[in-house]
Motif scaffolding. Structure first.
Motif, short mmCIF file in Angstrom:
data_model
loop_
_atom_site.label_atom_id
_atom_site.label_comp_id
_atom_site.label_asym_id
_atom_site.label_seq_id
_atom_site.Cartn_x
_atom_site.Cartn_y
_atom_site.Cartn_z
N ILE A 104 -2.94 23.91 -42.58
CA ILE A 104 -3.41 22.57 -42.94
C ILE A 104 -4.93 22.63 -42.93
O ILE A 104 -5.54 22.93 -41.91
CB ILE A 104 -2.96 21.51 -41.94
CG1 ILE A 104 -1.44 21.52 -41.79
CG2 ILE A 104 -3.47 20.13 -42.36
CD1 ILE A 104 -0.94 20.67 -40.62
N LYS A 105 -5.54 22.34 -44.07
CA LYS A 105 -6.99 22.27 -44.14
C LYS A 105 -7.43 20.86 -43.72
O LYS A 105 -6.97 19.89 -44.30
CB LYS A 105 -7.48 22.58 -45.55
CG LYS A 105 -8.98 22.59 -45.66
CD LYS A 105 -9.41 22.94 -47.08
CE LYS A 105 -10.93 22.89 -47.18
NZ LYS A 105 -11.39 23.13 -48.54
N VAL A 106 -8.28 20.80 -42.69
CA VAL A 106 -8.72 19.51 -42.16
C VAL A 106 -10.20 19.33 -42.51
O VAL A 106 -11.05 20.15 -42.20
CB VAL A 106 -8.54 19.44 -40.62
CG1 VAL A 106 -8.96 18.07 -40.12
CG2 VAL A 106 -7.10 19.72 -40.24
N THR A 107 -10.49 18.19 -43.19
CA THR A 107 -11.86 17.88 -43.59
C THR A 107 -12.27 16.52 -43.03
O THR A 107 -11.45 15.80 -42.46
CB THR A 107 -11.99 17.87 -45.12
OG1 THR A 107 -11.08 16.90 -45.66
CG2 THR A 107 -11.68 19.24 -45.71
N ASP A 108 -13.54 16.15 -43.25
CA ASP A 108 -14.05 14.84 -42.77
C ASP A 108 -13.39 13.69 -43.44
O ASP A 108 -12.98 13.59 -44.47
CB ASP A 108 -15.55 14.75 -42.98
CG ASP A 108 -16.29 15.73 -42.08
OD1 ASP A 108 -15.74 16.10 -41.03
OD2 ASP A 108 -17.42 16.10 -42.44
#
Length: 123
Positions: free
Chosen positions: A119-123
């Motif tokens: 899972i790519k987590v961004t702002d």
């Protein structure tokens, strides 16, 4: 006339089991991206094989990511139903969360499966 010796029976057993398809499919195959501080919830379904999932272990890296697996309770045989679960939580920081899954199938003659989600987590 076919004559079978002690080597033919185990070979026949292996050939019969080898003909059974135990392909396990994960839906979804890949997980959507997440955002820091926002609720994340994705249902996962494991299908295929010759029976239900009887054993499932998992590892979430990093462990304190804010994401967990939620399983539905079950009344009989095992405490949880492993074929369906939800990946849920609120990611605490950016980067990549990895979920490593491994398990076995009823009637799968010892066959196991592995799946790695990211899972790519961004702002």
């Amino acid at each position: 006339m076919i004559v079978m010796n002690r080597y033919h029976i185990p070979l026949l057993f292996v050939l019969i089991l080898g003909g059974c398809e135990n392909h396990v499919t994960f839906e979804p195959d890949n997980l959507p991206n997440a955002h820091i501080g926002k609720v994340y919830s994705v249902p996962v379904s494991i299908t295929g094989g010759v029976g239900p999932i009887v054993d499932l272990s998992y590892n979430i890296i990093p462990a304190e990511s804010g994401v967990k697996l939620k399983f539905e309770g079950k009344k009989y045989y095992t405490e949880y139903i492993y074929n369906n679960f939800i990946i849920e939580g609120t990611p605490k920081f950016g980067g990549v969360i990895e979920i490593q899954l491994e398990g076995g199938i009823v009637g799968g003659a010892g066959e196991t499966f592995k799946k790695n989600y990211k899972i790519k987590v961004t702002d």
